[in-house]
Design a protein around this motif. Structure first.
Motif, PDB file in Angstrom:
ATOM      1  N   TYR A  84       0.819  -1.142  -0.025  1.00 26.03           N
ATOM      2  CA  TYR A  84       0.028   0.024   0.070  1.00 26.03           C
ATOM      3  C   TYR A  84       1.008   1.185   0.084  1.00 26.03           C
ATOM      4  O   TYR A  84       0.493   2.222  -0.688  1.00 26.03           O
ATOM      5  CB  TYR A  84      -1.036  -0.027   0.940  1.00 26.03           C
ATOM      6  N   VAL A  95      -6.291  -8.860   1.055  1.00 26.79           N
ATOM      7  CA  VAL A  95      -6.755  -7.800   0.438  1.00 26.79           C
ATOM      8  C   VAL A  95      -8.146  -7.602   0.699  1.00 26.79           C
ATOM      9  O   VAL A  95      -8.989  -6.639   0.909  1.00 26.79           O
ATOM     10  CB  VAL A  95      -6.581  -8.062  -1.323  1.00 26.79           C
ATOM     11  N   CYS A 116      -0.434   0.365   7.998  1.00 29.23           N
ATOM     12  CA  CYS A 116      -1.197   0.153   6.765  1.00 29.23           C
ATOM     13  C   CYS A 116      -2.253  -0.839   7.208  1.00 29.23           C
ATOM     14  O   CYS A 116      -3.410  -0.816   6.786  1.00 29.23           O
ATOM     15  CB  CYS A 116      -0.573   0.085   5.665  1.00 29.23           C
ATOM     16  N   LYS A 120      -6.348  -0.348   7.405  1.00 33.39           N
ATOM     17  CA  LYS A 120      -7.156  -1.109   6.675  1.00 33.39           C
ATOM     18  C   LYS A 120      -8.089  -1.812   7.530  1.00 33.39           C
ATOM     19  O   LYS A 120      -9.233  -1.632   7.068  1.00 33.39           O
ATOM     20  CB  LYS A 120      -6.386  -1.752   5.589  1.00 33.39           C
ATOM     21  N   LEU A 125     -10.723  -2.319  -0.038  1.00 33.57           N
ATOM     22  CA  LEU A 125      -9.831  -1.140  -0.730  1.00 33.57           C
ATOM     23  C   LEU A 125     -10.713  -0.024  -1.243  1.00 33.57           C
ATOM     24  O   LEU A 125     -10.166   1.217  -1.042  1.00 33.57           O
ATOM     25  CB  LEU A 125      -8.602  -1.669  -1.871  1.00 33.57           C
ATOM     26  N   TRP A 130      -8.153   2.933  -1.536  1.00 33.55           N
ATOM     27  CA  TRP A 130      -6.847   2.755  -1.837  1.00 33.55           C
ATOM     28  C   TRP A 130      -6.695   1.926  -3.178  1.00 33.55           C
ATOM     29  O   TRP A 130      -7.888   1.305  -3.768  1.00 33.55           O
ATOM     30  CB  TRP A 130      -6.084   1.860  -0.726  1.00 33.55           C
ATOM     31  N   THR A 131      -5.608   1.748  -3.864  1.00 33.18           N
ATOM     32  CA  THR A 131      -5.603   0.859  -4.962  1.00 33.18           C
ATOM     33  C   THR A 131      -4.339   0.067  -4.871  1.00 33.18           C
ATOM     34  O   THR A 131      -3.216   0.654  -4.348  1.00 33.18           O
ATOM     35  CB  THR A 131      -5.534   1.639  -6.282  1.00 33.18           C
ATOM     36  N   LEU A 132      -4.105  -1.037  -5.448  1.00 31.01           N
ATOM     37  CA  LEU A 132      -2.839  -1.774  -5.452  1.00 31.01           C
ATOM     38  C   LEU A 132      -2.244  -1.532  -6.687  1.00 31.01           C
ATOM     39  O   LEU A 132      -2.522  -1.666  -7.705  1.00 31.01           O
ATOM     40  CB  LEU A 132      -2.985  -3.393  -5.232  1.00 31.01           C
TER      41      LEU A 132
END
Length: 179
Positions: A84, A95, A116, A120, A125, A130-132
């Motif tokens: 992240y 995830v 993180c 989370k 996400l 958030w994005t990977l």
């Protein structure tokens, strides 16, 4: 010490004692010596410390369909970096949280820093925005067999690992049809 099959395919790593026993028992030969030039002395024999040894007989290794998911393998796949934020990752994060039906599989696990992972918690996400940067996946390649054997990435082994990967790819492409 890196242990190679007779075909120069990497099998695993072994300790110094096991490597010397294999060499002295004539079950293996030294392919590459330790760069420090250290010698092992006994009453009647003197051996250069090996770095890479090769078996004299072929050992058939059954191919696994998937690399087993372990903490060490996951951390090495993600290079000990948080998926992240990019800082040092020391925990495993799902995830899609397991509390929401996520599985404990390569495709759903990433390395994460404690901050993180705590932030989370059990959220998705998309809920956090958030994005990977890279989608998690199953590691591929013959070198992943070494992960469970305390692979330390010795630069002296690089040529043998590259050669074996090339040989494996060539054999796969040029495999004779089964009759």
């Amino acid at each position: 010490m890196l242990l190679l099959n007779v075909t120069y395919e990497p099998l695993t790593t072994v300790g110094l004692r096991r490597a010397v026993c294999l060499v002295l028992g004539e079950k293996a030969e030294i392919v590459h010596h330790d760069s420090g030039g250290r010698m092992l002395h006994a009453a009647t024999v003197q051996v250069v410390t090996p770095s890479v040894i090769r078996l004299r007989r072929y050992i058939r290794i059954p191919q696994r369909n998937r690399v087993p998911l372990t903490r060490a393998a996951l951390m090495r796949r993600d290079n000990y970096r948080c998926a992240y934020c990019g800082r040092h990752g020391e925990t495993i994060d799902h995830v899609i949280p397991r509390s929401r039906g996520g599985t404990h599989a390569w495709e759903n696990c990433v390395a994460a820093c404690q901050m993180c992972n705590h932030r989370k918690a059990d959220r998705l996400l998309s809920e956090l925005g958030w994005t990977l940067p890279v989608a998690p996946g199953v590691p591929k390649g013959a070198h992943w067999r070494l992960i469970g054997a305390e692979f330390d990435g010795d630069p002296q082994w690089e040529a043998y690992l590259r050669t074996s990967a090339a040989l494996f790819a060539w054999r796969t492409r040029h495999r004779a049809p089964v009759r």
